[in-house]
Design a protein around this motif. Structure first.
Motif, PDB file in Angstrom:
ATOM      1  N   MET A   1     -56.774 -16.610  75.913  1.00 54.73           N
ATOM      2  CA  MET A   1     -56.119 -17.872  75.559  1.00 54.73           C
ATOM      3  C   MET A   1     -55.392 -18.481  76.765  1.00 54.73           C
ATOM      4  O   MET A   1     -55.429 -19.697  76.975  1.00 54.73           O
ATOM      5  CB  MET A   1     -55.118 -17.598  74.436  1.00 54.73           C
TER       6      MET A   1
ATOM      7  N   ARG B   1     -57.827 -25.950  80.669  1.00 56.65           N
ATOM      8  CA  ARG B   1     -57.677 -27.299  80.098  1.00 56.65           C
ATOM      9  C   ARG B   1     -56.677 -28.125  80.904  1.00 56.65           C
ATOM     10  O   ARG B   1     -56.934 -29.298  81.221  1.00 56.65           O
ATOM     11  CB  ARG B   1     -57.219 -27.205  78.639  1.00 56.65           C
TER      12      ARG B   1
ATOM     13  N   THR C   1     -50.631 -35.728  84.824  1.00 56.81           N
ATOM     14  CA  THR C   1     -49.666 -35.866  83.725  1.00 56.81           C
ATOM     15  C   THR C   1     -49.555 -34.594  82.869  1.00 56.81           C
ATOM     16  O   THR C   1     -48.938 -34.625  81.811  1.00 56.81           O
ATOM     17  CB  THR C   1     -50.044 -37.046  82.807  1.00 56.81           C
ATOM     18  N   HIS C   2     -50.196 -33.516  83.284  1.00 56.60           N
ATOM     19  CA  HIS C   2     -50.150 -32.286  82.481  1.00 56.60           C
ATOM     20  C   HIS C   2     -49.582 -31.126  83.299  1.00 56.60           C
ATOM     21  O   HIS C   2     -49.900 -31.017  84.488  1.00 56.60           O
ATOM     22  CB  HIS C   2     -51.559 -31.924  81.988  1.00 56.60           C
ATOM     23  N   ASP C   3     -48.799 -30.329  82.667  1.00 53.99           N
ATOM     24  CA  ASP C   3     -48.291 -29.125  83.325  1.00 53.99           C
ATOM     25  C   ASP C   3     -47.869 -28.115  82.265  1.00 53.99           C
ATOM     26  O   ASP C   3     -47.446 -28.502  81.176  1.00 53.99           O
ATOM     27  CB  ASP C   3     -47.096 -29.461  84.228  1.00 53.99           C
ATOM     28  N   GLU C   4     -48.029 -26.883  82.552  1.00 57.98           N
ATOM     29  CA  GLU C   4     -47.558 -25.830  81.650  1.00 57.98           C
ATOM     30  C   GLU C   4     -47.484 -24.510  82.403  1.00 57.98           C
ATOM     31  O   GLU C   4     -48.487 -24.008  82.895  1.00 57.98           O
ATOM     32  CB  GLU C   4     -48.475 -25.695  80.423  1.00 57.98           C
TER      33      GLU C   4
ATOM     34  N   GLU D   1     -43.707 -21.154  79.685  1.00 59.20           N
ATOM     35  CA  GLU D   1     -43.607 -22.142  78.600  1.00 59.20           C
ATOM     36  C   GLU D   1     -44.756 -21.986  77.610  1.00 59.20           C
ATOM     37  O   GLU D   1     -44.819 -22.668  76.598  1.00 59.20           O
ATOM     38  CB  GLU D   1     -43.686 -23.560  79.172  1.00 59.20           C
TER      39      GLU D   1
ATOM     40  N   SER E   1     -46.366 -26.600  71.430  1.00 59.09           N
ATOM     41  CA  SER E   1     -46.366 -26.244  72.853  1.00 59.09           C
ATOM     42  C   SER E   1     -46.655 -27.523  73.643  1.00 59.09           C
ATOM     43  O   SER E   1     -46.754 -28.598  73.086  1.00 59.09           O
ATOM     44  CB  SER E   1     -47.402 -25.167  73.154  1.00 59.09           C
ATOM     45  N   LYS E   2     -46.818 -27.398  74.945  1.00 55.97           N
ATOM     46  CA  LYS E   2     -46.928 -28.605  75.762  1.00 55.97           C
ATOM     47  C   LYS E   2     -48.303 -29.254  75.719  1.00 55.97           C
ATOM     48  O   LYS E   2     -48.610 -30.122  76.498  1.00 55.97           O
ATOM     49  CB  LYS E   2     -46.554 -28.257  77.195  1.00 55.97           C
ATOM     50  N   ARG E   3     -49.202 -28.755  74.791  1.00 56.11           N
ATOM     51  CA  ARG E   3     -50.534 -29.324  74.665  1.00 56.11           C
ATOM     52  C   ARG E   3     -50.435 -30.833  74.470  1.00 56.11           C
ATOM     53  O   ARG E   3     -49.750 -31.299  73.564  1.00 56.11           O
ATOM     54  CB  ARG E   3     -51.250 -28.701  73.473  1.00 56.11           C
ATOM     55  N   SER E   4     -51.086 -31.572  75.326  1.00 52.24           N
ATOM     56  CA  SER E   4     -51.053 -33.035  75.201  1.00 52.24           C
ATOM     57  C   SER E   4     -52.350 -33.628  75.702  1.00 52.24           C
ATOM     58  O   SER E   4     -53.117 -32.956  76.342  1.00 52.24           O
ATOM     59  CB  SER E   4     -49.898 -33.588  76.015  1.00 52.24           C
TER      60      SER E   4
ATOM     61  N   TYR F   1     -64.293 -30.038  79.318  1.00 55.26           N
ATOM     62  CA  TYR F   1     -63.414 -31.224  79.332  1.00 55.26           C
ATOM     63  C   TYR F   1     -63.869 -32.220  80.398  1.00 55.26           C
ATOM     64  O   TYR F   1     -63.927 -33.435  80.153  1.00 55.26           O
ATOM     65  CB  TYR F   1     -61.955 -30.824  79.588  1.00 55.26           C
TER      66      TYR F   1
ATOM     67  N   GLU G   1     -57.455 -23.861  72.498  1.00 55.20           N
ATOM     68  CA  GLU G   1     -57.888 -22.808  73.416  1.00 55.20           C
ATOM     69  C   GLU G   1     -57.347 -21.457  72.988  1.00 55.20           C
ATOM     70  O   GLU G   1     -57.859 -20.430  73.308  1.00 55.20           O
ATOM     71  CB  GLU G   1     -57.426 -23.112  74.852  1.00 55.20           C
TER      72      GLU G   1
ATOM     73  N   ALA H   1     -47.466 -23.659  66.323  1.00 59.61           N
ATOM     74  CA  ALA H   1     -46.994 -23.290  67.666  1.00 59.61           C
ATOM     75  C   ALA H   1     -47.822 -23.977  68.744  1.00 59.61           C
ATOM     76  O   ALA H   1     -47.292 -24.446  69.748  1.00 59.61           O
ATOM     77  CB  ALA H   1     -47.043 -21.775  67.838  1.00 59.61           C
TER      78      ALA H   1
ATOM     79  N   PHE I   1     -47.598 -20.598  75.013  1.00 64.31           N
ATOM     80  CA  PHE I   1     -47.728 -19.828  73.780  1.00 64.31           C
ATOM     81  C   PHE I   1     -49.062 -19.081  73.831  1.00 64.31           C
ATOM     82  O   PHE I   1     -50.046 -19.604  74.350  1.00 64.31           O
ATOM     83  CB  PHE I   1     -47.707 -20.828  72.610  1.00 64.31           C
TER      84      PHE I   1
END
Lengths: 47, 480
Positions: free
Chosen positions: B372, B379, B395-398, B402, A44-47, B19, B480, A40, B404
């Motif tokens: 979490m 991050r 370039t990152h978004d959440e 969305e 997920s959008k982890r990148s 990070y 995480e 999972a 988990f």
């Protein structure tokens, strides 16, 4: 509102408790859960 | 060379600092401002609060970690932000008594919750009426009071223990659930359980709501709600529950409450641990322009939380149908070089269905952004700042619609006969557009179970996260 439901729709049975503490079954669940979480996290959008 | 200032070394801020230090620390300046000189692993404070874990095992001194990660550590509390382009700096009241101005190019506010005990008269450890496990000092104080109670129980006394929330809009019901489960297990282990009435007292509209509108998941082949699941657990443990109640006032041994129908009543106790309302630390931070003008409203909302890229002000009926209302990059709309992470960011509204009593009292669990969720947001924000420094674009978004998350609530700490409730949710905030089912979540991923494997999971989480937060080799591969 305080509620102590009179007719539970779901109960933890003696059989459930056996499986909840069965070491071999729980080892299987532990491996499965870790794989599920890692999958999972990966999806997920982890990148 | 860019200077990035992170304020707050909790799950979100410390993750961000690791990070940032790793990616930018050698060529740019990364500064961490924190009022404590240690990182505290909050999830294990439930074990500190029952005397089952040495407090020292839950903390990490920050300075050695940051020295290794090329992060400059400033031990102190943020008091002022000067965000206008011509003078971008923060003022820090240092722990040694002085003040320091720290200039920044990017500012990440991850200050966590301000524990607003004053919202409920008589609540909190400072009054001597109720206890808390929200800080390490509180958890130690709670442990001492609990162990004193245990001594009285051993002499034959009986007691009523109440655990839960101390305000109508409090959050962290999961921590209260875990603490009462651990108290239950500890009393069973000591052979004292029959001398204690255990009561779970909460502002949740239903058991197992946890501030995320509850969870529906498959369990043994059938769809089960977290309300049914937690009710079954409490029934099995002999724990009573009083839910949908807003604590209005506390006096020694007595909670005065109002319920969702507007009825007033009292609940007595001999020992109580009640989580307070959370506010943002912004209520104590001044935001000033070059000529001393007050710019507070551009960064913080009335609750002291940082305004970010969410859509604010929607009524709940529209918010629950609009997953895009939740922020995706946690960036302040007025000052694009200011970000927020973890509890510090202002959510666009509650996740649980809010309720106002006929007397006008709000009973609405606030959205949890701990553990979490905090780490993930930390991050995302850090990676975006790294992007901005290196590439000039993010370039990152959440969004939380969305995201988990997994939550493990232990029942005792034994690896032989312990247990834990495991909740895996995707997404954290229901998205009824993408998942048009009753719960608004992915039923393949969303999961709920209880057993010994949960105790192993909790043990694993404690040790792997303590390792990760020390920034030791391979820390980045631990999610995480």
């Amino acid at each position: 509102m305080s509620t102590q439901a009179n007719s539970p729709t779901f109960e933890i049975t003696a059989r459930d408790k056996f499986w909840m503490n069965c070491k071999l079954y729980q080892l299987w669940r532990f491996i499965l859960l870790n794989l599920k979480i890692l999958k999972a996290v990966d999806q997920s959008k982890r990148s | 060379m860019a200077t990035i200032v992170v304020v707050g070394a909790g799950f979100a801020g410390h993750t961000a600092a690791l990070y940032l230090g790793h990616h930018l620390g050698k060529k740019h300046e990364v500064v961490m401002v924190n009022k404590y000189d240690y990182f505290g692993f909050v999830p294990s404070w439930v074990w500190v609060g029952t005397g089952r874990m040495d407090p020292q095992k839950t903390i990490i001194p920050l300075k050695p970690v940051y020295d290794r990660m090329h992060v400059r550590f400033v031990h102190g509390a943020l008091t002022e932000i000067h965000p206008e382009p011509e003078e971008q700096f923060v003022v820090v009241q240092k722990a040694d008594g002085g003040t320091e101005q720290v200039a920044y190019d990017y500012l990440i506010i991850a200050t966590g919750p301000y524990l607003n005990f004053d919202a409920t008269p008589g609540l909190g450890p400072h009054t001597g009426n109720t206890y808390s496990i929200c800080t390490l000092d509180h958890a130690i104080q709670t442990r001492d009071a609990y162990l004193e109670l245990v001594q009285r129980l051993e002499k034959g006394d009986k007691a009523k223990i109440v655990i839960g929330t101390g305000h109508g809009t409090a959050t962290c019901q999961g921590a209260a659930f875990e603490y009462i489960s651990n108290i239950h297990k500890d009393l069973v282990r000591r052979g004292l359980r029959d001398r204690v009435d255990l009561v779970f007292f909460s502002n949740e509209p239903a058991l197992g709501d946890f501030g995320i509108r509850g969870v529906t998941a498959r369990y043994k082949g059938q769809l089960v709600t977290s309300a049914e699941f937690v009710e079954a657990v409490f029934r099995d443990f002999g724990i009573q529950w009083e839910i949908g109640r807003a604590a209005k006032k506390i006096e020694p041994g007595r909670i005065y409450w109002e319920d969702m129908d507007g009825n007033f009543g009292e609940t007595t106790f001999d020992f109580a641990m009640l989580v307070p309302q959370f506010k943002g630390h912004g209520i104590h931070i001044a935001v000033k322009g070059p000529n001393g003008e007050d710019l507070h409203d551009k960064i913080f909302n009335a609750g002291g939380f940082v305004i970010v890229d969410g859509i604010y002000g929607l009524p709940y009926e529209r918010l629950e149908r609009n997953p895009d209302a939740w922020p995706s990059v946690y960036q302040n709309p007025w000052y694009p070089n200011i970000f927020a992470a973890g509890i510090a960011f202002a959510p666009p509204g509650p996740i649980s269905v809010p309720h106002t009593t006929p007397n006008g009292t709000k009973i609405a669990p606030a959205p949890p952004r701990t553990g979490m969720i905090s780490g993930i947001i930390g991050r995302i924000v850090a990676l975006n700042v790294i992007d901005l420094v290196k590439k000039g674009r993010m370039t990152h978004d959440e969004r939380m619609t969305e995201m988990f998350a997994a939550c493990v609530a232990s029942v005792g700490d034994s690896l032989w006969d312990g247990s834990a409730v495991i909740l895996v949710v995707h997404p954290v905030v229901p998205d009824f557009r993408r998942y048009p089912n009753e719960g608004g979540r992915d039923l393949f991923v969303t999961h709920m179970e209880m057993g010994l494997s949960g105790a192993w999971m909790k043990f694993l989480i404690h040790h792997t996260f303590m390792y990760k937060f020390k920034g030791l080799p391979g820390w980045r591969i631990i999610p995480e």
